[in-house]
Scaffold this motif. Structure first.
Motif, PDB file in Angstrom:
ATOM      1  N   GLY A  31       7.304  -4.398   3.784  1.00 17.29           N
ATOM      2  CA  GLY A  31       6.152  -4.631   2.932  1.00 17.29           C
ATOM      3  C   GLY A  31       5.826  -3.408   2.104  1.00 17.29           C
ATOM      4  N   PRO A  32       4.803  -3.506   1.301  1.00 19.78           N
ATOM      5  CA  PRO A  32       4.472  -2.414   0.374  1.00 19.78           C
ATOM      6  C   PRO A  32       4.013  -1.135   1.054  1.00 19.78           C
ATOM      7  CG  PRO A  32       2.789  -4.125   0.320  1.00 19.78           C
ATOM      8  CD  PRO A  32       3.923  -4.654   1.157  1.00 19.78           C
ATOM      9  N   ASP A  65      -2.463   5.969   0.251  1.00 24.92           N
ATOM     10  CA  ASP A  65      -1.211   5.619  -0.411  1.00 24.92           C
ATOM     11  C   ASP A  65      -0.124   5.408   0.639  1.00 24.92           C
ATOM     12  OD1 ASP A  65       0.107   8.076   0.224  1.00 24.92           O
ATOM     13  OD2 ASP A  65      -0.557   8.997  -1.646  1.00 24.92           O
ATOM     14  N   ARG A  66       1.004   4.926   0.192  1.00 27.26           N
ATOM     15  CA  ARG A  66       2.112   4.536   1.081  1.00 27.26           C
ATOM     16  C   ARG A  66       2.558   5.671   2.006  1.00 27.26           C
ATOM     17  NH1 ARG A  66       7.418   1.326  -0.986  1.00 27.26           N
ATOM     18  NH2 ARG A  66       8.785   1.952   0.694  1.00 27.26           N
ATOM     19  N   LYS A 105      -1.867  -3.928   5.781  1.00 26.43           N
ATOM     20  CA  LYS A 105      -2.547  -4.056   4.482  1.00 26.43           C
ATOM     21  C   LYS A 105      -4.032  -4.355   4.677  1.00 26.43           C
ATOM     22  CE  LYS A 105      -1.600  -8.916   3.697  1.00 26.43           C
ATOM     23  NZ  LYS A 105      -1.177  -9.927   2.792  1.00 26.43           N
TER      24      LYS A 105
END
Length: 89
Positions: free
Chosen positions: A66-67, A42-43, A33
């Motif tokens: 995690g995100p 983006d992811r 992050k």
């Protein structure tokens, strides 16, 4: 698989960011992050770039979750060399 100069630019920028956070230390665990704070990928993009860089031997995944799918990574000696090469050009 992503092929082309656009991907090349993304992986170069991410590797430079990893190198900056690593401070020439291959054992330093870096939060994904934190790396993405300046890149705003983006992811899916960051997942693909990290997997590609790991496949090249430039980084190692240390934690998953995690995100952004990956939590922490480290840079390898090969990754540090490539990062230095990229910053000189």
């Amino acid at each position: 698989m992503i092929i082309g100069s656009e991907f090349s630019k993304k992986y170069q920028e991410l590797l430079k960011e990893v190198g900056t956070h690593a401070n020439n230390d291959t054992s330093h665990s870096i939060a994904v992050k934190d790396i993405n704070a300046n890149l705003n990928l983006d992811r899916t993009e960051i997942k693909n770039v990290l997997e590609y860089l790991e496949g090249l031997g430039y980084i190692e995944t240390k934690t998953i979750g995690g995100p952004l799918l990956y939590g922490h990574i480290t840079i390898t000696a090969s990754g540090l060399s490539k990062c230095e090469e990229l910053t000189k050009s």
